[in-house]
Each structure stands twice: as structure tokens, then as C-alpha cells.
Design an enzyme around this catalytic site. Structure first.
Site, short mmCIF file in Angstrom:
data_model
loop_
_atom_site.label_atom_id
_atom_site.label_comp_id
_atom_site.label_asym_id
_atom_site.label_seq_id
_atom_site.Cartn_x
_atom_site.Cartn_y
_atom_site.Cartn_z
N ASP A 1 47.61 53.21 -3.29
CA ASP A 1 47.86 51.79 -3.04
C ASP A 1 47.96 50.99 -4.33
OD1 ASP A 1 45.26 52.02 -3.82
OD2 ASP A 1 44.39 50.93 -2.15
N LYS B 1 29.80 47.22 -9.37
CA LYS B 1 29.67 45.82 -8.95
C LYS B 1 28.47 45.14 -9.62
CE LYS B 1 32.01 46.55 -4.54
NZ LYS B 1 31.98 46.42 -3.07
N ASP C 1 46.23 46.34 -7.05
CA ASP C 1 45.83 47.03 -5.83
C ASP C 1 46.37 46.19 -4.67
OD1 ASP C 1 44.54 47.85 -3.53
OD2 ASP C 1 42.53 47.32 -4.23
#
Length: 347
Positions: free
Chosen positions: A106, A157, A217
Site C-alpha cells: 500500500d 509510537k 501510505d
């Protein structure tokens, strides 16, 4: 060298566009993103492809077949259940006895694959991860590396106060076969969260490649729309486009009425018809076999194949899937429209 494409994801964040089509088959300028990426690889001399599939695999296999139409040799392996990125890679172990490239399917990018491979070989690393810079890496896996471009840590993250790097994993790798032997078998595995940190802990060298200026993305409708605007503007270029022209591409047998208004940049596929006094653009893609009616307006929008937009209809910053009909004088703004959902979905 062979290439592996991880093409098994369900594309949940891209729904409803992926309700009836796997995410790698979502069109980018009329052609599936997966086809565009594989064709780009062929330009670098990579003609042997392995596709790891899971969600709606028959659509991918029926479209590409053995790859002969594209001058490629394609082999397939299906996951019965999702195995994660690491598990999917482990599942393809029998296909690779030397270094190989891995792509998340993707990703739209302008990375020079020849340079990536050359860099990997120069670093004598077990793996090379292509990275890209983002303004806010707190939603991604952050990669820290030394002055010699070897990774020293991974942070998943991180809190804003913990961010020391704005480079993130771009989803493109070069692996030596040793990586395959280090991935556990028989279960779902994350290459990002498990395999890479484990390799580092065991003393393997992992390099980072910082080449390339564009990366996207296309995992959400908003990003999918933005990717097309980036292509139309020339920020990410495609080979068939003429970036000196108002209409960067017009497919064969398309008809534009002399009284239609085209505001570039616009991309128009094959066998399309643009009616009188219709306004197309800017930043608009019209797919193959589309009919855009008299006096309608389509701006900032992506229209897939075999779509009819009746007279007086208006589409602004909207995505319309295959075989849909936008009826007379209907208006949509920042909407995803498919015939598989009862109501159009706002972006």
C-alpha cells in the site's frame, strides 16, 4: 534478485473502497497500485515476484496471472489466516535462497531500487530498512541510527517528549536469507515489533536507507486522495504523464466536447466522454469508460472506471468507485461513494 509483496491486508481503514476489492488492487491513476509498483521494479531489472495474499486473493491472481502480460514471473502463496508481516515473510521462505526485496503493497514512493540494493550490499547488513521523514512520528515506529547509518534502536509510537528521530519505517526492505531463519514459524509475527528488535538484540547489523523524496501510505481515503493530487502536481511522477500539459494524460478513444472546460492538472483514462459545458478539474482523475454529463462539475476528485455522472451533478474532493452512477443534479463533497454501501460515507 527477487521481490516479495505483502498483499494480504484487508484495507480496513480504506473502507468502503476495499469492501469488494483488496487494497493492493485499488487504482492509482486507473491502474492498480500493485501493478504500478511491479512495473517500476521491472524497470530496475527485477522480474521475479512473489505475492503473499490473504484477503480476496482470487482477484489478484486473476488480474496478474503468471505475470507474462507484464513481462514478469509471478508466484503466489496464500495465508489461510493472517500471519502478520513477519509470519507472511516466513511463509515464503522456500522461494528465497539469496537477498530479496520486501514491499508493503500500500506504499506509493519514488525510492530508487537500484540505489537501495547497492547501498544494502555496501553495508554488509543482514537487513536494510528504507526510511522516510515525517513531521509527527508519534503515530509510527521511530528508528534511531548512528552516523554510519546502522540502527541502534526502535521506538513504537513514542510520546512526543521521547522523540529523538523523525525517521520512520517506509515498509520497504532488503533482506538476507538469515532474516528468514530468525522469524518464528507457526504463528502470527510482526516484523516491525518482534523481528527487527530481536535481530538487533542478537547483534545483527541493520542499516537504514534514506534515499527518496516522496512516500505515502494510501491506507485511508484522505491519503488516497492526497496521493493522486501529489501525482497530478508532479510531486510524485508517473511515467506516462506529460507534466508540461494541462491534461497530463488522455487515454485512447476519449472524447472531450469542445465546450467542456478542463482546468488542469487532470488525468483522463481510455474511452471516456466529457460532455458539453462540463467542468473537469483541477486535480481530478477520470477513469476508463466514464461518461461525464453536460454541465456537470468534477473537481479534486477520483472517479474510477465505468462511472456515469449525469448532467448537472457536482463532485468535489470525492472518490467514486467502479460502475457507480451519480444522478442528475446530485452533489457530493468530501465523500466516498460506492454502490456497495447504502449511504455515501464522509471522509
Amino acid at each position: 534478485m527477487k521481490a516479495l509483496f505483502l498483499a494480504g491486508g484487508m484495507g480496513t481503514r480504506l473502507r468502503p473502497l476495499t469492501n469488494q476489492i483488496p487494497k493492493p488492487m485499488v487504482p492509482v491513476m486507473v491502474r492498480p497500485l500493485l501493478e504500478r509498483t511491479m512495473t517500476k521494479l521491472k524497470g530496475y531489472g527485477i522480474e521475479q515476484i512473489v505475492l503473499s495474499t490473504c484477503y480476496q486473493p482470487q482477484q489478484i491472481e486473476e488480474y496478474f496471472g503468471d505475470g507474462g502480460r507484464l513481462g514478469l514471473k509471478i508466484e503466489y502463496i496464500r495465508e489461510d489466516i493472517p500471519l502478520g508481516t513477519g509470519g507472511a515473510i516466513k511463509n515464503t521462505e522456500k522461494f528465497f535462497d539469496g537477498p530479496f526485496i520486501v514491499f508493503n503493497s500500500d506504499i506509493l514512493c519514488d525510492i530508487n531500487i537500484e540505489e537501495l540494493i547497492r547501498f544494502h550490499r555496501s553495508k554488509s547488513a543482514v537487513a536494510t530498512i528504507a526510511v522516510t521523514q515525517v513531521d509527527n512520528p508519534s503515530m509510527y515506529g521511530v528508528i534511531e541510527f548512528d552516523r554510519d547509518d546502522y540502527i541502534v534502536s526502535f521506538k513504537e509510537k513514542p510520546h512526543p517528549s521521547e522523540i529523538t528521530s523523525n525517521y520512520i519505517n517506509a515498509g520497504i526492505y532488503v533482506f538476507e536469507p538469515d532474516v528468514l531463519r530468525e522469524i518464528p514459524s507457526g504463528r502470527a509475527v510482526s516484523v516491525e515489533r518482534e523481528v527487527f528488535p530481536s535481530l538487533l538484540q542478537k547483534g545483527y547489523q541493520i542499516a537504514v536507507y534514506k534515499g527518496g523524496s516522496y512516500w505515502m501510505d494510501i491506507g485511508t481515503p484522505a491519503k488516497y486522495l492526497q496521493a493522486h493530487k501529489d501525482i497530478l502536481s508532479g510531486r510524485c511522477k508517473i511515467p506516462e504523464a506529460d507534466y508540461t500539459s494541462n491534461i497530463i494524460f488522455t487515454g485512447k478513444n476519449s472524447k472531450i466536447h469542445p465546450h467542456a472546460r478542463i482546468i488542469g492538472p487532470v488525468y483522463i483514462g481510455e474511452h471516456a466522454e466529457i460532455g458539453a459545458f462540463a467542468t473537469i478539474g483541477p486535480y481530478t482523475v477520470i477513469g476508463n469508460h466514464c461518461v461525464i454529463g453536460r454541465g456537470s462539475k468534477v473537481a479534486g476528485s477520483i472517479v474510477w472506471d465505468k462511472v456515469t455522472v449525469d448532467s448537472g451533478a457536482r463532485l468535489i474532493d470525492t472518490i467514486v468507485a467502479d460502475n457507480c452512477r451519480i444522478h442528475r443534479n446530485m452533489e457530493f463533497c468530501k465523500t466516498v461513494y460506492t454502490q456497495q454501501v447504502s449511504h455515501p460515507m464522509a471522509m
